[in-house]
Design a protein around this motif. Structure first.
Motif, PDB file in Angstrom:
ATOM      1  N   VAL A 106       0.849  -1.182   0.000  1.00  0.00           N
ATOM      2  CA  VAL A 106       0.000   0.000   0.000  1.00  0.00           C
ATOM      3  C   VAL A 106       0.886   1.235   0.000  1.00  0.00           C
ATOM      4  O   VAL A 106       1.945   1.267   0.638  1.00  0.00           O
ATOM      5  N   SER A 107       0.470   2.232  -0.757  1.00  0.00           N
ATOM      6  CA  SER A 107       1.161   3.522  -0.770  1.00  0.00           C
ATOM      7  C   SER A 107       0.622   4.378   0.359  1.00  0.00           C
ATOM      8  O   SER A 107      -0.591   4.422   0.586  1.00  0.00           O
ATOM      9  N   LEU A 108       1.511   5.071   1.048  1.00  0.00           N
ATOM     10  CA  LEU A 108       1.134   5.922   2.171  1.00  0.00           C
ATOM     11  C   LEU A 108       1.494   7.372   1.852  1.00  0.00           C
ATOM     12  O   LEU A 108       2.619   7.658   1.430  1.00  0.00           O
ATOM     13  N   ILE A 109       0.536   8.269   2.040  1.00  0.00           N
ATOM     14  CA  ILE A 109       0.777   9.701   1.919  1.00  0.00           C
ATOM     15  C   ILE A 109       0.605  10.304   3.302  1.00  0.00           C
ATOM     16  O   ILE A 109      -0.499  10.321   3.851  1.00  0.00           O
ATOM     17  N   ASP A 110       1.707  10.760   3.871  1.00  0.00           N
ATOM     18  CA  ASP A 110       1.688  11.367   5.205  1.00  0.00           C
ATOM     19  C   ASP A 110       1.363  12.849   5.053  1.00  0.00           C
ATOM     20  O   ASP A 110       2.117  13.598   4.428  1.00  0.00           O
ATOM     21  N   VAL A 111       0.230  13.271   5.592  1.00  0.00           N
ATOM     22  CA  VAL A 111      -0.182  14.670   5.456  1.00  0.00           C
ATOM     23  C   VAL A 111      -0.055  15.370   6.800  1.00  0.00           C
ATOM     24  O   VAL A 111      -0.171  14.748   7.852  1.00  0.00           O
ATOM     25  N   PRO A 112       0.212  16.685   6.785  1.00  0.00           N
ATOM     26  CA  PRO A 112       0.339  17.420   8.043  1.00  0.00           C
ATOM     27  C   PRO A 112      -0.945  17.362   8.849  1.00  0.00           C
ATOM     28  O   PRO A 112      -2.046  17.435   8.308  1.00  0.00           O
ATOM     29  N   GLY A 113      -0.788  17.251  10.159  1.00  0.00           N
ATOM     30  CA  GLY A 113      -1.953  17.221  11.031  1.00  0.00           C
ATOM     31  C   GLY A 113      -2.282  18.564  11.641  1.00  0.00           C
ATOM     32  O   GLY A 113      -3.429  18.820  12.021  1.00  0.00           O
ATOM     33  N   HIS A 114      -1.309  19.452  11.724  1.00  0.00           N
ATOM     34  CA  HIS A 114      -1.525  20.725  12.414  1.00  0.00           C
ATOM     35  C   HIS A 114      -2.420  21.630  11.587  1.00  0.00           C
ATOM     36  O   HIS A 114      -2.349  21.664  10.351  1.00  0.00           O
ATOM     37  N   GLU A 115      -3.266  22.409  12.273  1.00  0.00           N
ATOM     38  CA  GLU A 115      -4.232  23.262  11.584  1.00  0.00           C
ATOM     39  C   GLU A 115      -3.572  24.341  10.739  1.00  0.00           C
ATOM     40  O   GLU A 115      -4.182  24.855   9.792  1.00  0.00           O
ATOM     41  N   CYS A 116      -2.320  24.691  11.022  1.00  0.00           N
ATOM     42  CA  CYS A 116      -1.624  25.706  10.222  1.00  0.00           C
ATOM     43  C   CYS A 116      -1.238  25.189   8.839  1.00  0.00           C
ATOM     44  O   CYS A 116      -0.881  25.981   7.964  1.00  0.00           O
ATOM     45  N   PHE A 117      -1.297  23.860   8.645  1.00  0.00           N
ATOM     46  CA  PHE A 117      -0.830  23.285   7.390  1.00  0.00           C
ATOM     47  C   PHE A 117      -1.915  22.486   6.681  1.00  0.00           C
ATOM     48  O   PHE A 117      -1.622  21.546   5.937  1.00  0.00           O
ATOM     49  N   ILE A 118      -3.185  22.865   6.903  1.00  0.00           N
ATOM     50  CA  ILE A 118      -4.294  22.182   6.255  1.00  0.00           C
ATOM     51  C   ILE A 118      -4.185  22.280   4.734  1.00  0.00           C
ATOM     52  O   ILE A 118      -4.526  21.336   4.005  1.00  0.00           O
ATOM     53  N   LYS A 119      -3.687  23.407   4.214  1.00  0.00           N
ATOM     54  CA  LYS A 119      -3.570  23.552   2.761  1.00  0.00           C
ATOM     55  C   LYS A 119      -2.628  22.504   2.187  1.00  0.00           C
ATOM     56  O   LYS A 119      -2.885  21.955   1.105  1.00  0.00           O
ATOM     57  N   ASN A 120      -1.523  22.234   2.870  1.00  0.00           N
ATOM     58  CA  ASN A 120      -0.629  21.179   2.408  1.00  0.00           C
ATOM     59  C   ASN A 120      -1.301  19.812   2.498  1.00  0.00           C
ATOM     60  O   ASN A 120      -1.110  18.953   1.634  1.00  0.00           O
ATOM     61  N   MET A 121      -2.077  19.627   3.549  1.00  0.00           N
ATOM     62  CA  MET A 121      -2.809  18.373   3.696  1.00  0.00           C
ATOM     63  C   MET A 121      -3.750  18.155   2.517  1.00  0.00           C
ATOM     64  O   MET A 121      -3.836  17.056   1.946  1.00  0.00           O
TER      65      MET A 121
ATOM     66  N   ALA B 276      -3.310   9.435  21.867  1.00  0.00           N
ATOM     67  CA  ALA B 276      -4.171   9.119  23.003  1.00  0.00           C
ATOM     68  C   ALA B 276      -3.989  10.095  24.152  1.00  0.00           C
ATOM     69  O   ALA B 276      -4.917  10.323  24.941  1.00  0.00           O
ATOM     70  N   ASP B 277      -2.814  10.701  24.269  1.00  0.00           N
ATOM     71  CA  ASP B 277      -2.587  11.631  25.372  1.00  0.00           C
ATOM     72  C   ASP B 277      -3.123  13.030  25.083  1.00  0.00           C
ATOM     73  O   ASP B 277      -3.146  13.886  25.970  1.00  0.00           O
ATOM     74  N   GLU B 278      -3.551  13.294  23.829  1.00  0.00           N
ATOM     75  CA  GLU B 278      -4.106  14.607  23.476  1.00  0.00           C
ATOM     76  C   GLU B 278      -5.566  14.531  23.059  1.00  0.00           C
ATOM     77  O   GLU B 278      -6.283  15.530  23.115  1.00  0.00           O
ATOM     78  N   ALA B 279      -6.012  13.371  22.584  1.00  0.00           N
ATOM     79  CA  ALA B 279      -7.391  13.138  22.147  1.00  0.00           C
ATOM     80  C   ALA B 279      -7.717  13.979  20.911  1.00  0.00           C
ATOM     81  O   ALA B 279      -6.844  14.406  20.179  1.00  0.00           O
ATOM     82  N   VAL B 280      -9.014  14.230  20.692  1.00  0.00           N
ATOM     83  CA  VAL B 280      -9.472  14.920  19.483  1.00  0.00           C
ATOM     84  C   VAL B 280      -9.136  16.403  19.571  1.00  0.00           C
ATOM     85  O   VAL B 280      -9.504  17.084  20.523  1.00  0.00           O
ATOM     86  N   MET B 281      -8.418  16.906  18.548  1.00  0.00           N
ATOM     87  CA  MET B 281      -8.010  18.302  18.480  1.00  0.00           C
ATOM     88  C   MET B 281      -8.819  19.022  17.403  1.00  0.00           C
ATOM     89  O   MET B 281      -9.478  18.386  16.584  1.00  0.00           O
ATOM     90  N   PRO B 282      -8.794  20.373  17.395  1.00  0.00           N
ATOM     91  CA  PRO B 282      -9.531  21.104  16.347  1.00  0.00           C
ATOM     92  C   PRO B 282      -9.153  20.663  14.938  1.00  0.00           C
ATOM     93  O   PRO B 282     -10.019  20.536  14.069  1.00  0.00           O
ATOM     94  N   GLN B 283      -7.862  20.408  14.693  1.00  0.00           N
ATOM     95  CA  GLN B 283      -7.465  19.988  13.356  1.00  0.00           C
ATOM     96  C   GLN B 283      -7.982  18.589  13.030  1.00  0.00           C
ATOM     97  O   GLN B 283      -8.208  18.267  11.859  1.00  0.00           O
ATOM     98  N   THR B 284      -8.173  17.753  14.066  1.00  0.00           N
ATOM     99  CA  THR B 284      -8.762  16.439  13.827  1.00  0.00           C
ATOM    100  C   THR B 284     -10.161  16.584  13.258  1.00  0.00           C
ATOM    101  O   THR B 284     -10.530  15.893  12.296  1.00  0.00           O
TER     102      THR B 284
END
Length: 368
Positions: A18-33, A49-57
């Motif tokens: 399988v091919s994997l594309i790793d995309v940025p998770g941080h909200e500042c880099f949604i455009k790159n995602m 698990a130590d941060e749970a669901v974040m705004p960017q999630t």
């Protein structure tokens, strides 16, 4: 921190790659995602698990939903840093966040890269997920490679990468780079760092090109067959507005993300004065810079400032005439192109614009 796209591949227990594309998770880099998710057909959503669901999630989930990606595995990482009670709370929060989306029934797999816990289960889950995916290697049109990287390698020259769609590319083939319209030749092809003679739909491929410098290619360009596709600055679409956003007005200025491209655009609302949260509508998207779009392509719309996803949609006609607003015959044609049977859409295409709005059976009969 990941700030741009990354690429790798994985061999599963059954031997499938399988091919994997790793995309940025941080909200500042949604455009790159967004430049990396246009060609995917499944999602591996990693939540610490130590941060749970974040705004960017939540924004990633919104994007996945708007792009109609229905296959996902949720990974709860860093489980070695939390206790069992906290992990269960995070699992419940994730399940609640998925409710109502296309991914509501996605499996959730707790893992730890540090201890190795859960990794074997994750590989098995990915194998089972692949069994449910529709085949992507069938030829159904002309090849399209939305370019996400362009660089040069000493001794080889210009190389571009992307996810191939719809048809095959072969070594020695003449191809066209759009929108610039440059004719180039394929010197070589690789997938997962192995030379191949032919790239098939669904594959991640690296294409060695002759006749062009890498500085003349940018993310968002498309590689296809000469004369097969025409870039557009106007297309018809059906759009859906997400929850909790301000109304989108006629002539609104937004950013369009389609394929791997990002382009400013303006909206012509065809059947309403404004689109409010949780509504759908018919629009024409007008661009100053041409893009390559095909019927059925999905896209994302974001506000320029503050940058936020507000809607997503699907291309209905990539080369329409300019429409006047609030015309029932225009809406009827768009509805037919979107929801009609294959026979009805063929008849309408043969007749082009306008098509009768009511008695569809007669509109088809006259073309037999």
């Amino acid at each position: 921190m990941t700030i741009d796209l990354g690429f790798a591949w994985l061999t599963l227990l059954g031997g499938r790659e399988v091919s994997l594309i790793d995309v940025p998770g941080h909200e500042c880099f949604i455009k790159n995602m967004l430049a990396g998710v246009g060609g995917i057909n499944a999602v591996l959503l990693v939540i610490a698990a130590d941060e749970a669901v974040m705004p960017q999630t939540r924004e990633h989930l919104t994007t996945i939903d708007l792009l109609a990606i229905h296959h996902e595995v949720v990974v709860l990482s860093k489980v070695d840093l939390v206790n069992a009670d906290w992990l269960e709370l995070v699992r419940e929060e994730v399940r609640e966040a998925l409710t109502g989306s296309t991914l509501a029934s996605a499996p959730i797999v707790p893992v730890s890269a540090h201890t190795g816990a859960g990794l074997a289960e994750l590989l098995l889950t990915l194998d089972r997920l692949l069994d449910t995916l529709p085949a992507r290697d069938q030829v159904r049109g002309v090849p399209r490679l939305a370019i996400d990287r362009s660089f040069t390698i000493t001794g080889f020259g210009t190389v571009v990468t992307g996810t191939l769609r719809d048809s095959v590319l072969s070594v020695g083939q003449e191809v066209e780079l759009l929108p610039p319209g440059l004719r180039v030749r394929i010197r070589g092809l690789q997938s997962h760092q192995r030379p191949i003679g032919q790239g098939k739909p669904g594959m991640r491929v690296a294409v060695n090109l002759a006749g062009v410098h890498h500085r003349d290619i940018r993310r968002g360009h498309v590689l296809t067959l000469p004369g097969a596709l025409t870039p557009t600055t106007l297309f018809d679409a059906r759009v859906r507005v997400i929850d909790d956003v301000s109304p989108i007005a006629h002539h609104a200025a937004l950013d369009l993300f389609i394929g791997s491209s990002e382009t400013p655009c303006r909206l012509t609302l065809l059947d309403t004065d404004e689109l409010t949260a949780r509504t759908e509508g018919w629009i024409q998207i007008r661009l100053t810079v041409p893009v390559v779009a095909a019927v059925g392509d999905r896209f994302i719309l974001r506000t320029p400032s503050p940058s936020r996803t507000v809607a997503g949609g699907v291309v209905i006609d990539p080369h329409p005439p300019r429409h006047r607003r609030f015309r029932s015959e225009v809406i009827a044609v768009l509805t037919l192109r979107d929801q009609g049977s294959s026979e009805e859409r063929l008849c309408q295409t043969m007749g082009r614009w306008p098509a009768p709005a009511v008695h569809r059976e007669f509109s088809c009969c006259r073309y037999h």
